[in-house]
Enzyme design. Structure first.
Site, PDB file in Angstrom:
ATOM      1  N   GLU A  56       0.791  -1.227   0.000  1.00 30.44           N
ATOM      2  CA  GLU A  56       0.000   0.000   0.000  1.00 30.44           C
ATOM      3  C   GLU A  56       0.827   1.284   0.000  1.00 30.44           C
ATOM      4  O   GLU A  56       0.372   2.301  -0.508  1.00 30.44           O
ATOM      5  CB  GLU A  56      -0.933   0.004   1.213  1.00 30.44           C
ATOM      6  CG  GLU A  56      -2.041  -1.033   1.167  1.00 30.44           C
ATOM      7  CD  GLU A  56      -2.996  -0.799   0.014  1.00 30.44           C
ATOM      8  OE1 GLU A  56      -3.503   0.341  -0.128  1.00 30.44           O
ATOM      9  OE2 GLU A  56      -3.220  -1.740  -0.770  1.00 30.44           O
TER      10      GLU A  56
ATOM     11  N   SER B 109     -32.762 -26.599 -20.759  1.00 28.43           N
ATOM     12  CA  SER B 109     -33.840 -26.123 -21.636  1.00 28.43           C
ATOM     13  C   SER B 109     -34.395 -24.763 -21.239  1.00 28.43           C
ATOM     14  O   SER B 109     -35.150 -24.161 -22.004  1.00 28.43           O
ATOM     15  CB  SER B 109     -34.978 -27.146 -21.649  1.00 28.43           C
ATOM     16  OG  SER B 109     -34.562 -28.338 -22.275  1.00 28.43           O
TER      17      SER B 109
END
Length: 831
Positions: A109, A384
């Protein structure tokens, strides 16, 4: 004399200063003064702008440096349902922070943390270059000190004013506190994703406890790197939820630590080789009530803003319907009387059909929010259930097919010669696309896909929220042979069919309000992705999936609700079945997506992992339908109906696009009508209950369409499987006219009509009268009225046809109108 000049002119020229030289010196003086003036002006302007930008900066409130601000979540009606951020925190002092944790966070950081004074000028210039090339806000360049300031005092919006105030306060913070104190603040405040019970995890100590089930003092190098890697995108790099992404991010952190000399090559190699799944051991207790929904909210806020739900003190206005979510949670909590095993999973989503607003989420059984969300994260083959989206919808949209368009169901192969089979290994010859969809036939679906073309099929699907790639789009997609989709995506796509072809991306957040009262609206843009005729014609076919005996979704039917839907199942490969000992008919995934014009429900069921006995049997494939049925029954509006647009015309129960050439009209075949119709009005419930009789040998393949008017105004048309239904919301004074039509694959009957007259407070007690119509036989009827049809009546009256001896069948007229005189309670002596 030596200093004598050769001439008077030479003397003048040499003794007098040059005019050109003087002019040059004057010009440079002017330029210098002008430049200095400009610089001073710019400095003054800069100072003025800086003073203006920092003038509204908040004070360094020490209490805010120590305690994260909680956020409030409100439901669709503005009621507070959760407050996040007050828990899930364990504070530690700097002396309790292991060196490996400090090293991991600094390397990732803010590598120059101990060298700068709050702002890293080198990072600022790098961020400026990134913002020039990528647009403002593409990179922030914030130091750890700046992150403390932003999380404590400022909003997360990427504006120049906020950035300047952040830098200014960072300098002030460094003047007041030591580096160790600032690092302690940061590591106690930093956010580590929403936990597994819906509450934010923040601070390294709580994160270590939550994700690794250990005290911070015992943390290892790969664990520290994992936590440091989460800061960039906490939910995306959540090791419990996204182990692969988290592991890749962890390895990037390890690489940074090696680059800056915090670890050796050997330590790097050893830590990188450890699988993320072997590290994670989740531990958490407690939680909020609506954690399944809150998980979706947090992810949406994180994806669409810079805000942090657990630290920024937001008010989040959501689309949550508590009643619907309570029902979802009840379904998820059902035991073995409903689910076949503890490992059986489901994920489902309930949407508002018209707006795309998420009303409820079923994130999974025996899981916790923050882990895998089975409604949004899992991607499975749709089977389907994809056929309306990639086959029949595009065929109506682009090819202008009617619902009666004929396709030959026959032995067939894909274009590459691979055989394709129907679920029953049988063939039905020429059938309509309506029947092909209702019976979920694979071969007609593939033929439809081929007729449409893969490009237009993909275009239609992508319009409904999917992201199908042209390079990997195959014919097998026509029957759902791909991985994969989520319940959230399927809900969004099907809702468009129920919303006249308008697609809204599913969303759970309306807007967020920051502590300074600024707002960010999470607006979605409705898109007309298909014609209204396509949406309605697909919907009408899908009505038959749930409303007719042949339909694969009839177990999901909600009586009295005008709904449509589609099932979908997938199978295991032969290799998987052999490896785990699954039977040949084992099912992997079972789907049901059902919708009304009011709400849409998409359900997936199955197992997360393959192992012995983790498959769906014949009975458990129906659970998806039962879940959808129960949610729709609890939340669907019985008065909401699908309205046929003017662009659609109906011919003999099939739908056509108005103005298109009609060359496939079905034959008008008359079938047996309903008999012995009875209608009873209950003033207590304001319902009319209807029942009738029908030959038992025909009932299994027959459904009934029940339509009615109330005082002349059309009500909802119902498609009923069975011989009973009810009509709601009827009050004394109404005149209700009801028509019942029997329907099957062969044809339909003439209507049997019934009138319930509540216009008079006192009714005679005469029995129902059948006003006979056209019949289809030559025998006697069995009712109380008189028939006046062309043949012997077959309704509830005695037929007096004009040709009593003729064997010619009738032509399907009405079988009679039963005038029902209901018993109305005496107002002086009510029931």
């Amino acid at each position: 004399m030596a200093n004598e000049y050769r001439s008077r002119e030479e003397r003048k020229r040499l003794e007098k200063p040059s005019k050109i030289s003087n002019k040059s010196e004057g010009l440079w003086k002017k330029i210098t003064v002008t430049l200095l003036s400009i610089v001073i002006v710019f400095i003054l302007i800069g100072v003025g702008i800086f003073s203006y930008l920092v003038s509204g900066a908040p004070a360094l409130d020490e209490s805010k440096l120590k305690v994260p601000l909680s956020s409030t979540i409100v439901d669709k009606d503005g009621k507070v349902v959760a407050e996040l951020g007050r828990e899930q925190r364990t504070k530690v002092s700097y002396n309790e922070i292991p060196k490996v944790v400090e090293d991991a966070f600094i390397a990732t950081e803010d590598v120059r943390f101990y060298k700068h004074k709050g702002v890293d000028i080198r990072r600022v210039f790098g961020a400026v270059l990134a913002n020039i090339t990528g647009g403002f806000g593409s990179q922030g360049g914030s130091t750890i000190t700046q992150q403390v300031v932003k999380n404590s005092f400022l909003s997360s919006q990427k504006t120049i004013k906020r950035k300047v105030q952040e830098m200014y306060l960072a300098f002030k913070l460094e003047q007041r506190y030591s580096k160790h104190q600032i690092l302690e603040m940061y590591l106690n405040k930093v956010y580590f994703s929403n936990g597994l019970k819906g509450r934010g995890v923040y601070g390294v100590a709580k994160a270590c406890e939550t994700y690794f089930s250990k005290d911070l003092s015992k943390i290892t190098l790969p664990e520290a790197a994992t936590l440091a890697g989460m800061v960039k995108a906490p939910n995306s790099y959540n090791p419990a939820k996204h182990p692969t992404q988290s592991q890749n991010r962890r390895n990037t952190v390890l690489s940074q630590m090696k680059k800056y000399g915090y670890i050796t090559e050997e330590q790097y190699t050893t830590a990188k080789a450890i699988p993320m799944k072997s590290l994670v051991k989740v531990h958490e207790s407690g939680g909020t009530k609506y954690n399944s929904f809150i998980d979706v909210v947090v992810n949406e806020v994180e994806k669409n803003s810079d805000a942090n739900v657990y630290t920024d003190g937001l008010t989040i206005e959501t689309t949550l319907d508590p009643k619907a979510q309570d029902k979802a949670d009840e379904i998820l909590s059902r035991g073995k009387s409903f689910y076949p095993s503890d490992e059986f999973q489901t994920g489902f989503v309930l949407l508002d059909t018209k707006s795309g607003e998420i009303r409820a989420v079923g994130a999974g059984r025996n899981t916790s929010t923050g882990g895998l969300n089975f409604a949004t994260d899992i991607k499975r083959q749709p089977g389907s259930s994809i056929k309306p989206i990639l086959d029949y919808g595009p065929a109506i949209q682009y090819l202008k097919w009617s619902t009666f368009h004929q396709i030959l169901d026959e032995p067939y192969t894909y274009s590459n010669g691979t055989p394709i089979r129907n679920w029953d290994r049988k063939y039905k010859g020429n059938i309509s696309i309506r029947l092909a969809l209702v019976d979920s036939r694979n071969i007609p679906a593939l033929k439809t896909f081929q007729a449409v073309g893969s490009d237009r099929s993909r275009e239609f699907g992508n319009g409904l929220g999917f992201n199908f790639s042209k390079n990997t789009y195959y014919e097998s997609y026509s029957i759902g042979g791909f991985t994969g989709v989520s319940a959230m995506e399927m809900a969004g796509a099907y809702a468009a069919f129920g919303n006249s072809g308008i697609y809204n991306k599913p969303h759970s957040v309306k807007k967020i309000i920051y502590p300074d009262k600024t707002e960010k609206v999470f607006a979605t843009e409705p898109k007309q992705v298909m014609s209204d005729y396509t949406a309605y014609m697909v919907t009408d076919m899908l009505r038959d999936v749930v409303k007719t005996p042949l339909g694969t979704g009839k177990r999901a039917n909600v009586p009295g609700l005008d709904m449509a839907g589609k099932t979908g199942t997938t199978n295991y490969s032969d290799e998987v079945k052999q490896k785990y000992g699954f039977p040949d008919n084992a099912t992997r995934d079972s789907w049901f997506i059902g919708y009304s014009s009011d709400v849409t429900m998409a359900v997936w069921t199955g197992y997360e992992k393959n192992k012995k006995n983790n498959f769906l049997g014949k009975g458990s494939t129906n659970i998806a339908k039962y879940i959808a049925r129960d949610m729709l029954a609890a939340n669907g509006d019985r008065n909401a109906i699908f309205r046929k647009p003017s662009s659609v015309e109906e011919i003999r129960n099939e739908l056509y696009i108005r103005g298109e050439k009609v060359d496939d009209i079905p034959k008008d075949i008359v079938i047996e009508s309903a008999k012995n119709v009875k209608a009873n009005y209950d003033p207590v419930t304001s319902n009319i209950s209807l029942n009738w009789t029908y030959p038992a040998n025909l009932l299994q393949k027959t459904s009934f369409e029940v339509s009615y008017t109330v005082n002349g105004a059309a009500g909802q048309t119902q498609k009923i499987q069975g011989t009973a239904t009810s009509i709601n919301g009827i009050v004394p004074g109404d005149i209700v006219k009801i028509a019942i039509v029997a329907m099957s694959a062969e044809g339909k009957s003439g209507p049997v009509t019934v009138t319930v007259d509540l216009s008079s407070p006192e009714q005679p007690t005469t029995p129902p009268v059948n006003e006979g119509g056209q019949g289809n036989g030559n025998g006697q009827g069995n009712g109380n009225g008189q028939g006046t049809g062309n043949e012997q009546g077959n309704g509830n009256g005695t037929g007096e046809g004009t040709k009593p001896g003729d064997q010619t069948p009738g032509t399907g007229g009405a079988n009679g109108d039963n005038i029902v005189n209901p018993i109305v309670p005496n107002p002086k002596n009510p029931h």
